[in-house]
Design a protein around this motif. Sequence first.
Motif, mmCIF file in Angstrom:
data_model
loop_
_atom_site.group_PDB
_atom_site.id
_atom_site.type_symbol
_atom_site.label_atom_id
_atom_site.label_comp_id
_atom_site.label_asym_id
_atom_site.label_seq_id
_atom_site.Cartn_x
_atom_site.Cartn_y
_atom_site.Cartn_z
ATOM 1 N N ILE A 6 5.514 5.565 -1.647
ATOM 2 C CA ILE A 6 6.118 5.744 -0.474
ATOM 3 C C ILE A 6 7.176 4.361 -0.177
ATOM 4 O O ILE A 6 6.433 3.437 -0.351
ATOM 5 C CB ILE A 6 5.180 5.779 0.773
ATOM 6 C CG1 ILE A 6 4.164 6.931 0.668
ATOM 7 C CG2 ILE A 6 5.973 5.760 1.954
ATOM 8 C CD1 ILE A 6 3.001 6.960 1.329
ATOM 9 N N GLU A 7 8.377 4.782 0.091
ATOM 10 C CA GLU A 7 9.352 3.359 0.243
ATOM 11 C C GLU A 7 9.098 3.054 1.608
ATOM 12 O O GLU A 7 9.336 3.627 2.678
ATOM 13 C CB GLU A 7 10.623 3.831 0.121
ATOM 14 C CG GLU A 7 11.599 2.690 0.162
ATOM 15 C CD GLU A 7 13.198 3.250 0.098
ATOM 16 O OE1 GLU A 7 13.947 2.381 0.269
ATOM 17 O OE2 GLU A 7 13.407 4.466 -0.357
ATOM 18 N N LEU A 8 8.795 1.666 1.916
ATOM 19 C CA LEU A 8 8.687 1.130 3.360
ATOM 20 C C LEU A 8 9.914 0.142 3.488
ATOM 21 O O LEU A 8 10.094 -1.145 2.788
ATOM 22 C CB LEU A 8 7.373 0.517 3.485
ATOM 23 C CG LEU A 8 7.256 -0.244 4.901
ATOM 24 C CD1 LEU A 8 7.173 0.835 5.926
ATOM 25 C CD2 LEU A 8 5.998 -1.224 4.962
ATOM 26 N N ARG B 279 0.847 -1.189 -0.086
ATOM 27 C CA ARG B 279 -0.017 -0.103 0.030
ATOM 28 C C ARG B 279 0.622 1.260 0.015
ATOM 29 O O ARG B 279 0.292 2.182 -0.550
ATOM 30 C CB ARG B 279 -0.895 0.142 1.243
ATOM 31 C CG ARG B 279 -1.871 -1.201 1.100
ATOM 32 C CD ARG B 279 -3.003 -1.046 2.244
ATOM 33 N NE ARG B 279 -4.223 -0.059 1.933
ATOM 34 C CZ ARG B 279 -5.044 -0.228 0.899
ATOM 35 N NH1 ARG B 279 -5.080 -1.326 0.352
ATOM 36 N NH2 ARG B 279 -5.849 0.814 1.062
ATOM 37 N N CYS B 280 2.093 1.257 0.735
ATOM 38 C CA CYS B 280 3.041 2.326 0.594
ATOM 39 C C CYS B 280 3.543 2.363 -0.946
ATOM 40 O O CYS B 280 3.685 3.520 -1.442
ATOM 41 C CB CYS B 280 4.059 2.005 1.539
ATOM 42 S SG CYS B 280 3.651 2.456 3.393
ATOM 43 N N GLY C 29 0.024 11.739 -9.495
ATOM 44 C CA GLY C 29 1.329 11.632 -9.377
ATOM 45 C C GLY C 29 1.447 10.853 -7.871
ATOM 46 O O GLY C 29 0.514 10.751 -7.248
ATOM 47 N N ASP C 30 2.593 10.241 -7.578
ATOM 48 C CA ASP C 30 2.849 9.490 -6.359
ATOM 49 C C ASP C 30 2.743 10.619 -5.174
ATOM 50 O O ASP C 30 3.609 11.806 -5.481
ATOM 51 C CB ASP C 30 4.051 8.545 -6.476
ATOM 52 C CG ASP C 30 3.732 7.460 -7.373
ATOM 53 O OD1 ASP C 30 2.551 6.978 -7.462
ATOM 54 O OD2 ASP C 30 4.672 7.067 -8.015
ATOM 55 N N HIS C 31 2.661 10.236 -3.851
ATOM 56 C CA HIS C 31 2.784 10.913 -2.731
ATOM 57 C C HIS C 31 4.523 10.912 -2.827
ATOM 58 O O HIS C 31 4.958 10.066 -2.638
ATOM 59 C CB HIS C 31 2.401 10.154 -1.609
ATOM 60 C CG HIS C 31 1.024 10.821 -1.472
ATOM 61 N ND1 HIS C 31 -0.055 10.568 -2.292
ATOM 62 C CD2 HIS C 31 0.580 11.489 -0.277
ATOM 63 C CE1 HIS C 31 -1.195 11.283 -1.699
ATOM 64 N NE2 HIS C 31 -0.964 11.792 -0.556
#
Length: 295
Positions: free
Chosen positions: A42-44, A36-37, A236-238
């Motif tokens: 978002i890099e987890l 989901r990241c 776009g991505d967060h």
Amino acid sequence: MAQYRIQPLTLTLGHLYPDQLNLYGDRGNILTLRRRCQLRGIELRVVGLGVGDALAPDEYDMLFIGGGQDKEQAPVAQDLYEMKGIGLWAAIEDDMPVLAVCGGFQLLAHYYRPAEGPDMRGLGVFDAWTEHKGAQVARCIGDIALRWNEQTLVGFENHGGRTYLGTARPLGKVLKGYGNNAEDQTEGAIYRNAYGTYLHGSLLPKNPHFADHLIELALQRKYGLQADEEPQVFNGDHASVASENGSTVLELQKTNVLPLLTPLEDSLEWEAHASILERLGLYSEAAAVLRTHKR
């Protein structure tokens, strides 16, 4: 037109005792958080913390601890108290989101009293305690649904211990299933941003709203972001984005110009969620879930 430079947001998750407390496939919770990241740019990063490893709270943004059998929990309980207790307490008091499932939930309470052997001392994060009443008492096994924040959470529970709350606030009220103790309709416990629960399944794949809640808490804590009540379109991505006029996505999100988390296509997740509600006879709740999330 403004030009943007994309610098992905990053979160670091500490996975406590991945080798010892891995009985019920709860790694699926971490896979769900990571996916989901990823879908939002978002890099987890996931870091395992085993027996003997210290917990430095400044190095993490989220923490997860799963469940295991009693014989595996004993050495973990000692290590948690002696090696990681101070760091974990500091993280929780600083509002780091923590998800503790089953055995992890029990070890964050005051103590766990097994059917045989001495008590296992917990950290006392949750004002609660757990007692196993012995093999003559049936385990709490089966699908479960509860009310959480005017929504439902679903999962599968399998525990012999009965957990009783003192002043701790429950995660939710049991609609169907056993919950903490099969007596008072409570399930789980909450302290600040730490959540204890018996819900396996794994929990987060079937409850995308709860997964996003944990991610939002981590982003809010690390970057000072706030959830947008009426999310607007962002192509776009967060990310942390610098524009020509000097505004960043972090700044725009703080002023509610952009949503904290972009919505995802969760049809399958909500169908799985609704199927458990239907299996438990909670037909109106299942219909409400499908109406809301298909819309």
